[in-house]
Design an enzyme around this catalytic site. Structure first.
Site, short mmCIF file in Angstrom:
data_model
loop_
_atom_site.label_atom_id
_atom_site.label_comp_id
_atom_site.label_asym_id
_atom_site.label_seq_id
_atom_site.Cartn_x
_atom_site.Cartn_y
_atom_site.Cartn_z
CG ASP A 51 6.16 0.37 -7.62
OD1 ASP A 51 4.95 0.46 -7.92
OD2 ASP A 51 6.55 -0.13 -6.55
CG ASP A 90 5.39 4.07 -6.20
OD1 ASP A 90 5.46 4.00 -4.97
OD2 ASP A 90 4.69 3.32 -6.91
CE LYS A 119 2.49 5.08 -4.59
NZ LYS A 119 2.67 3.71 -4.00
CD GLU A 121 3.36 -0.67 -2.02
OE1 GLU A 121 3.43 -1.77 -1.42
OE2 GLU A 121 3.24 -0.58 -3.25
CD GLU A 188 -3.30 -0.56 -5.27
OE1 GLU A 188 -3.32 -1.28 -6.28
OE2 GLU A 188 -2.26 0.03 -4.88
#
Length: 270
Positions: A51, A90, A119, A121, A188
Site C-alpha cells: 500500500d 498488502d 499481508k 498489520e 519493520e
C-alpha cells in the site's frame, strides 16, 4: 543483442520460501505495475504489492486512503508482469476490521488476482483474523513493529523495541501470529537485536525492513532503493541507483535534440 537470463527459473511458492529460513537470505521488493514486475521477476523471490503505492505512485502523504479496488488493480498488473516471483498482497487500511470482513476481502484477493498471500498489520490482537483466514485456505504474512497504517493514531513513524517491555511485546506478537497460522512475519522499524531474537524464536521466515540484517530476508520499496522517491530517504534505505537523476538527464537530452531537430534523425524515421 543479449537477452537477459533470469536467475530464478521456477515459480517461487510459499513452501519454497519457508525452506529458505536459515539457509539462504530471502529477497523481496515492491512493485505496482507490470513493467517493473517484469524487471524484478526471476531476480527476487518475492514481490510485495504494497500500500506504499499510495505514497510513491499516487502522491499521498501516507498509505491510509488506499482501497481494495486500487490494490487489486495493481496486483493484477503485477501478476501480468511477474510469472516466477511469489506475489504478496498488502491488505489496505480498513479492509480487515473484523475477522469476517478480512475473510471476505481476502477471498476477493484470491479470486481476482494470483497473489499467494495477503499481508496484515498488527500483533497478537490480529491473531484471530490470521487464524480464520488460515483455516479458510488463505496464507497470511503478518506485519509487526512499525506499522504505517497506524501512523496517525501513533503520531508518526516510531522505531520499536527500544526497551525491554516493548521488545517482549513484539516477541509475544510474533509467537501468537505464528501459532495462529501466519506463514511469514514482516518486521519493520525494529531494533536489530530484537528483530534477531524474533527471527530465532519463530520457525517461519522473517522479512526485515529497517530491522537489521539478522532477519531471514529483506524488503525495500523500489522507488526508494532506486532513487526515484526524493522527498526523503529513511535511515534504513540504501539507494542502489540514482533513478530520478538519470531520468532527468535523459529527458534533458531528449528536449535538447527535439529543439535542435536532431531527433528524429534518419535512423529513427520511416
Amino acid at each position: 543483442m543479449s537477452i537477459h537470463t533470469p536467475k530464478i527459473e521456477k515459480k517461487v511458492t510459499l513452501s519454497m520460501v519457508a525452506k529458505m529460513k536459515g539457509v539462504s537470505p530471502i529477497t523481496m521488493v515492491t512493485a505496482y505495475d507490470a513493467l517493473f514486475a517484469q524487471l524484478f521477476d526471476g531476480e527476487v523471490e518475492m514481490i510485495l504489492v504494497g500500500d506504499s503505492l499510495n505514497m510513491s505512485f499516487f502522491g499521498k502523504e501516507d498509505t491510509l486512503s488506499a482501497t481494495m479496488d486500487q490494490m487489486i488493480y495493481h496486483t493484477q498488473a503485477v501478476g501480468n508482469g511477474a510469472k516466477r516471483a511469489c506475489i504478496i498482497f498488502d491488505m489496505p487500511f480498513g479492509s480487515y476490521t473484523t475477522a469476517e470482513h478480512a475473510l471476505n476481502n481476502a477471498v476477493r484477493v484470491y479470486r481476482e488476482t494470483n497473489a499467494q498471500a495477503v499481508k496484515i498489520e498488527g500483533g497478537k490482537e490480529k491473531a484471530e483474523i490470521v487464524r480464520l483466514l488460515s483455516q479458510n485456505g488463505i496464507a497470511v504474512v503478518a506485519h509487526i513493529g512499525l506499522m504505517p497504517q497506524h501512523v496517525r493514531s501513533e503520531g508518526g513513524y516510531k522505531v520499536r523495541g527500544k526497551d525491554e517491555a516493548d521488545s517482549q511485546a513484539l516477541l509475544e506478537d510474533a509467537l501468537a501470529l505464528q501459532e495462529a497460522g501466519a506463514v511469514m512475519i514482516l518486521v519493520e522499524g525494529v531494533k536489530a537485536d530484537v528483530a534477531k531474537a524474533i527471527t530465532q524464536a519463530v520457525t517461519i521466515p522473517t522479512i526485515g525492513i529497517g530491522a537489521g540484517n539478522a532477519t531471514d530476508g529483506q524488503v525495500l520499496v523500489w522507488s526508494d532503493m532506486f532513487g526515484f522517491f526524493e522527498a526523503f530517504t529513511p535511515k534504513f534505505v540504501k539507494q542502489y541507483a540514482k533513478g530520478a537523476q538519470e531520468i532527468r538527464q535523459g529527458l534533458e537530452r531528449y528536449i535538447s535534440e527535439v529543439k535542435s531537430r536532431a531527433f528524429p534523425d534518419d535512423a529513427h524515421t520511416y
